[in-house]
Scaffold this motif. Structure first.
Motif, PDB file in Angstrom:
ATOM      1  N   VAL A  61       1.059  -1.064   0.047  1.00 18.87           N
ATOM      2  CA  VAL A  61       0.151   0.097   0.075  1.00 18.87           C
ATOM      3  C   VAL A  61       0.791   1.203  -0.199  1.00 18.87           C
ATOM      4  O   VAL A  61       1.939   1.237   0.768  1.00 18.87           O
ATOM      5  CB  VAL A  61      -1.040   0.041   1.113  1.00 18.87           C
ATOM      6  N   CYS A  62       0.493   2.103  -0.915  1.00 22.60           N
ATOM      7  CA  CYS A  62       1.369   3.278  -1.133  1.00 22.60           C
ATOM      8  C   CYS A  62       0.292   4.308  -0.829  1.00 22.60           C
ATOM      9  O   CYS A  62      -0.760   4.579  -1.100  1.00 22.60           O
ATOM     10  CB  CYS A  62       2.111   3.724  -2.461  1.00 22.60           C
ATOM     11  N   TRP A  63       0.642   5.679  -0.117  1.00 23.56           N
ATOM     12  CA  TRP A  63      -0.183   6.652   0.396  1.00 23.56           C
ATOM     13  C   TRP A  63       0.693   7.834   0.565  1.00 23.56           C
ATOM     14  O   TRP A  63       1.844   7.874   1.001  1.00 23.56           O
ATOM     15  CB  TRP A  63      -1.086   6.257   1.677  1.00 23.56           C
ATOM     16  N   LYS A  64      -0.126   9.113   0.454  1.00 25.92           N
ATOM     17  CA  LYS A  64       0.351  10.131   0.887  1.00 25.92           C
ATOM     18  C   LYS A  64      -0.781  11.017   1.567  1.00 25.92           C
ATOM     19  O   LYS A  64      -1.944  11.070   1.489  1.00 25.92           O
ATOM     20  CB  LYS A  64       0.645  10.971  -0.455  1.00 25.92           C
ATOM     21  N   ARG A  65      -0.133  11.899   2.460  1.00 25.83           N
ATOM     22  CA  ARG A  65      -0.942  12.628   3.412  1.00 25.83           C
ATOM     23  C   ARG A  65      -0.963  14.269   3.088  1.00 25.83           C
ATOM     24  O   ARG A  65      -0.078  14.699   2.953  1.00 25.83           O
ATOM     25  CB  ARG A  65      -0.636  12.499   5.086  1.00 25.83           C
ATOM     26  N   LEU A  66      -2.089  14.421   2.653  1.00 29.75           N
ATOM     27  CA  LEU A  66      -2.115  16.228   2.065  1.00 29.75           C
ATOM     28  C   LEU A  66      -3.108  16.917   3.239  1.00 29.75           C
ATOM     29  O   LEU A  66      -4.079  16.517   3.648  1.00 29.75           O
ATOM     30  CB  LEU A  66      -2.971  15.982   1.017  1.00 29.75           C
ATOM     31  N   PRO A  67      -2.688  18.008   3.398  1.00 30.16           N
ATOM     32  CA  PRO A  67      -3.249  19.159   4.202  1.00 30.16           C
ATOM     33  C   PRO A  67      -4.542  19.485   3.562  1.00 30.16           C
ATOM     34  O   PRO A  67      -4.601  20.048   2.275  1.00 30.16           O
ATOM     35  CB  PRO A  67      -2.431  20.196   4.387  1.00 30.16           C
ATOM     36  N   LEU A  68      -5.696  19.514   4.194  1.00 33.77           N
ATOM     37  CA  LEU A  68      -7.173  19.602   3.568  1.00 33.77           C
ATOM     38  C   LEU A  68      -7.129  21.096   3.160  1.00 33.77           C
ATOM     39  O   LEU A  68      -7.661  21.547   2.131  1.00 33.77           O
ATOM     40  CB  LEU A  68      -8.279  19.560   4.654  1.00 33.77           C
TER      41      LEU A  68
END
Length: 227
Positions: A61-68
Protein backbone atom coordinates in the motif's frame (compact mmCIF):
# COMPACT_ATOMS: atom_id res chain seq x y z
CA UNK A 1 1.13 -8.91 -18.38
CA UNK A 2 3.97 -8.41 -20.88
CA UNK A 3 2.64 -5.03 -22.01
CA UNK A 4 2.17 -3.98 -18.40
CA UNK A 5 5.69 -4.68 -17.19
CA UNK A 6 7.28 -3.14 -20.29
CA UNK A 7 5.33 0.02 -19.63
CA UNK A 8 6.21 -0.02 -15.93
CA UNK A 9 9.87 0.06 -16.89
CA UNK A 10 9.21 3.04 -19.15
CA UNK A 11 7.50 4.84 -16.26
CA UNK A 12 10.73 5.01 -14.27
CA UNK A 13 12.50 6.83 -17.08
CA UNK A 14 9.66 9.32 -17.35
CA UNK A 15 9.48 9.86 -13.62
CA UNK A 16 13.23 10.47 -13.40
CA UNK A 17 12.99 13.25 -15.94
CA UNK A 18 9.75 14.75 -14.64
CA UNK A 19 10.15 14.86 -10.88
CA UNK A 20 13.64 13.78 -9.87
CA UNK A 21 13.04 10.04 -9.82
CA UNK A 22 13.12 7.53 -7.02
CA UNK A 23 14.56 9.91 -4.40
CA UNK A 24 11.69 12.35 -4.85
CA UNK A 25 9.05 9.62 -4.67
CA UNK A 26 10.63 8.03 -1.60
CA UNK A 27 10.72 11.38 0.18
CA UNK A 28 7.16 12.42 -0.65
CA UNK A 29 5.14 9.19 -0.45
CA UNK A 30 4.81 6.39 2.09
CA UNK A 31 4.92 2.65 1.44
CA UNK A 32 4.15 -0.47 3.46
CA UNK A 33 5.18 -3.80 1.90
CA UNK A 34 4.07 -6.41 2.57
CA UNK A 35 0.71 -5.56 4.11
CA UNK A 36 0.16 -6.46 7.78
CA UNK A 37 -1.22 -9.97 8.19
CA UNK A 38 -4.35 -8.57 9.87
CA UNK A 39 -5.07 -6.04 7.11
CA UNK A 40 -8.79 -5.94 6.37
CA UNK A 41 -7.98 -6.36 2.68
CA UNK A 42 -7.28 -10.07 3.18
CA UNK A 43 -10.72 -10.64 4.70
CA UNK A 44 -12.57 -8.74 1.99
CA UNK A 45 -15.07 -10.62 -0.15
CA UNK A 46 -13.17 -9.77 -3.31
CA UNK A 47 -9.80 -11.04 -2.11
CA UNK A 48 -11.33 -14.26 -0.80
CA UNK A 49 -13.23 -14.79 -4.05
CA UNK A 50 -10.54 -13.92 -6.57
CA UNK A 51 -7.60 -15.44 -4.66
CA UNK A 52 -9.63 -18.53 -3.88
CA UNK A 53 -6.54 -20.70 -3.30
CA UNK A 54 -5.05 -18.13 -0.91
CA UNK A 55 -1.86 -18.15 -2.95
CA UNK A 56 1.18 -16.00 -2.08
CA UNK A 57 0.81 -12.43 -3.32
CA UNK A 58 2.88 -9.43 -4.25
CA UNK A 59 1.25 -6.79 -2.04
CA UNK A 60 1.73 -3.24 -0.83
CA UNK A 61 0.00 0.00 0.00
CA UNK A 62 1.32 3.40 -0.96
CA UNK A 63 -0.15 6.57 0.44
CA UNK A 64 0.30 10.29 0.82
CA UNK A 65 -1.07 12.66 3.47
CA UNK A 66 -2.27 16.03 2.24
CA UNK A 67 -3.35 19.13 4.22
CA UNK A 68 -7.02 19.77 3.55
CA UNK A 69 -6.27 23.48 3.42
CA UNK A 70 -4.27 22.88 0.24
CA UNK A 71 -6.90 20.69 -1.42
CA UNK A 72 -9.28 22.18 -3.98
CA UNK A 73 -12.22 23.67 -2.01
CA UNK A 74 -14.92 21.87 -4.01
CA UNK A 75 -13.47 18.48 -2.97
CA UNK A 76 -12.79 18.98 0.74
CA UNK A 77 -16.20 17.98 2.08
CA UNK A 78 -16.67 14.75 0.13
CA UNK A 79 -14.54 11.63 0.41
CA UNK A 80 -16.36 10.25 -2.62
CA UNK A 81 -15.40 13.27 -4.73
CA UNK A 82 -11.83 13.10 -3.42
CA UNK A 83 -11.58 9.41 -4.29
CA UNK A 84 -12.92 9.92 -7.80
CA UNK A 85 -10.63 12.86 -8.53
CA UNK A 86 -7.62 11.04 -7.05
CA UNK A 87 -8.36 8.07 -9.30
CA UNK A 88 -8.67 10.37 -12.30
CA UNK A 89 -5.32 11.96 -11.54
CA UNK A 90 -3.62 8.61 -11.04
CA UNK A 91 -4.76 7.17 -14.38
CA UNK A 92 -4.80 10.35 -16.48
CA UNK A 93 -1.55 11.75 -15.09
CA UNK A 94 2.16 11.39 -15.83
CA UNK A 95 2.74 8.08 -14.02
CA UNK A 96 0.30 6.03 -16.08
CA UNK A 97 1.17 7.76 -19.37
CA UNK A 98 3.56 5.11 -20.77
CA UNK A 99 1.19 2.28 -19.87
CA UNK A 100 -1.75 4.28 -21.22
CA UNK A 101 -0.06 4.70 -24.60
CA UNK A 102 1.28 1.16 -24.90
CA UNK A 103 -1.95 -0.50 -23.87
CA UNK A 104 -3.94 1.69 -26.24
CA UNK A 105 -1.71 0.64 -29.12
CA UNK A 106 -1.74 -3.03 -28.14
CA UNK A 107 -5.25 -3.58 -26.83
CA UNK A 108 -7.69 -1.07 -28.27
CA UNK A 109 -9.84 -2.76 -30.91
CA UNK A 110 -13.44 -3.44 -31.86
CA UNK A 111 -13.94 -5.64 -28.78
CA UNK A 112 -12.59 -3.04 -26.34
CA UNK A 113 -13.75 0.21 -27.96
CA UNK A 114 -16.25 0.85 -25.16
CA UNK A 115 -13.48 0.88 -22.55
CA UNK A 116 -11.54 3.86 -21.21
CA UNK A 117 -8.19 4.32 -22.95
CA UNK A 118 -7.44 7.97 -23.63
CA UNK A 119 -6.20 10.56 -21.17
CA UNK A 120 -9.40 12.53 -21.68
CA UNK A 121 -11.60 9.52 -20.93
CA UNK A 122 -9.64 8.63 -17.80
CA UNK A 123 -9.64 12.24 -16.61
CA UNK A 124 -13.43 12.57 -16.81
CA UNK A 125 -14.70 9.10 -15.86
CA UNK A 126 -16.78 8.69 -12.71
CA UNK A 127 -15.28 5.19 -12.25
CA UNK A 128 -18.67 3.69 -11.65
CA UNK A 129 -19.29 0.00 -11.08
CA UNK A 130 -18.42 -1.94 -14.22
CA UNK A 131 -16.10 0.69 -15.72
CA UNK A 132 -13.22 -0.90 -17.67
CA UNK A 133 -9.83 0.71 -18.20
CA UNK A 134 -7.11 -0.14 -20.73
CA UNK A 135 -8.45 -3.70 -21.09
CA UNK A 136 -6.69 -4.36 -17.80
CA UNK A 137 -8.78 -2.91 -14.95
CA UNK A 138 -12.45 -3.29 -14.05
CA UNK A 139 -14.28 -1.50 -11.23
CA UNK A 140 -15.92 -4.22 -9.12
CA UNK A 141 -16.99 -2.14 -6.10
CA UNK A 142 -17.50 1.47 -5.08
CA UNK A 143 -17.91 2.74 -1.55
CA UNK A 144 -18.04 6.24 -0.13
CA UNK A 145 -14.25 6.48 -0.01
CA UNK A 146 -12.85 3.69 -2.18
CA UNK A 147 -12.83 2.21 -5.68
CA UNK A 148 -11.99 -1.49 -5.94
CA UNK A 149 -10.70 -2.80 -9.26
CA UNK A 150 -9.74 -6.21 -10.52
CA UNK A 151 -6.55 -6.10 -12.58
CA UNK A 152 -3.89 -8.38 -14.01
CA UNK A 153 -5.74 -9.35 -17.19
CA UNK A 154 -8.51 -8.47 -19.60
CA UNK A 155 -12.00 -7.90 -18.17
CA UNK A 156 -13.20 -9.76 -21.26
CA UNK A 157 -11.70 -12.91 -19.74
CA UNK A 158 -13.18 -12.99 -16.21
CA UNK A 159 -11.98 -16.48 -15.30
CA UNK A 160 -8.91 -17.46 -13.24
CA UNK A 161 -5.55 -16.06 -14.35
CA UNK A 162 -1.89 -16.91 -13.88
CA UNK A 163 -1.44 -13.24 -12.93
CA UNK A 164 -4.47 -11.77 -11.21
CA UNK A 165 -4.84 -8.82 -8.92
CA UNK A 166 -6.90 -6.33 -6.96
CA UNK A 167 -6.38 -2.60 -6.60
CA UNK A 168 -8.05 -0.35 -4.02
CA UNK A 169 -8.02 3.41 -4.66
CA UNK A 170 -9.05 5.43 -1.61
CA UNK A 171 -9.25 8.86 0.01
CA UNK A 172 -9.96 9.21 3.73
CA UNK A 173 -10.40 12.51 5.54
CA UNK A 174 -9.37 13.22 9.13
CA UNK A 175 -11.27 16.41 9.89
CA UNK A 176 -9.77 16.80 13.36
CA UNK A 177 -6.25 16.67 11.95
CA UNK A 178 -7.23 18.63 8.86
CA UNK A 179 -5.74 16.05 6.50
CA UNK A 180 -6.70 13.57 3.79
CA UNK A 181 -4.86 10.30 3.15
CA UNK A 182 -4.91 9.14 -0.47
CA UNK A 183 -3.76 5.59 -1.16
CA UNK A 184 -3.32 2.75 -3.62
CA UNK A 185 -3.42 -0.73 -2.13
CA UNK A 186 -2.72 -3.71 -4.35
CA UNK A 187 -2.15 -7.45 -4.39
CA UNK A 188 -1.14 -9.66 -7.32
CA UNK A 189 -1.36 -13.45 -7.27
CA UNK A 190 -2.01 -16.60 -9.28
CA UNK A 191 -5.74 -17.32 -9.21
CA UNK A 192 -5.63 -20.19 -11.71
CA UNK A 193 -4.17 -22.99 -9.56
CA UNK A 194 -2.77 -23.67 -6.09
CA UNK A 195 0.83 -22.53 -5.62
CA UNK A 196 2.67 -25.21 -3.63
CA UNK A 197 6.23 -23.83 -3.67
CA UNK A 198 5.46 -20.55 -1.91
CA UNK A 199 6.65 -18.40 -4.80
CA UNK A 200 5.13 -15.01 -5.49
CA UNK A 201 3.80 -14.33 -9.01
CA UNK A 202 6.75 -12.13 -10.02
CA UNK A 203 10.49 -11.90 -9.16
CA UNK A 204 11.74 -9.44 -6.56
CA UNK A 205 13.09 -6.87 -9.04
CA UNK A 206 9.58 -6.61 -10.54
CA UNK A 207 8.22 -6.10 -7.04
CA UNK A 208 10.68 -3.22 -6.51
CA UNK A 209 9.68 -1.61 -9.81
CA UNK A 210 6.02 -1.99 -8.89
CA UNK A 211 6.59 -0.18 -5.59
CA UNK A 212 8.01 2.88 -7.31
CA UNK A 213 5.28 2.71 -9.91
CA UNK A 214 2.72 2.79 -7.09
CA UNK A 215 4.50 5.76 -5.52
CA UNK A 216 4.40 7.59 -8.86
CA UNK A 217 0.69 6.81 -9.31
CA UNK A 218 -0.07 8.19 -5.84
CA UNK A 219 1.98 11.30 -6.50
CA UNK A 220 0.25 11.83 -9.82
CA UNK A 221 -3.20 11.36 -8.28
CA UNK A 222 -2.43 13.64 -5.35
CA UNK A 223 -1.39 16.46 -7.66
CA UNK A 224 -4.85 16.52 -9.20
CA UNK A 225 -6.38 17.33 -5.79
CA UNK A 226 -4.27 20.35 -5.00
CA UNK A 227 -5.18 23.98 -5.55
Amino acid sequence: MGVVWKSVGAVLTGVAGAVGGAAYLTATTNLTAPLPENDEFFASKHFLRVNRYQNPSLQDVCWKRLPLSQVRPELRDSEEALTTEFCRGAFAGYAYAPQRVLMTLALRNSKTESQLFSKQQLASSKYELGARLSDHFEVIERTGNSIVMRSGGSPLEPGPRDMDGLLVVSAKVDKEAGTVDVALKSAFFNSAAPVTDGKKPAPFFVELIHRYYSRAMVDSGARSLMQ
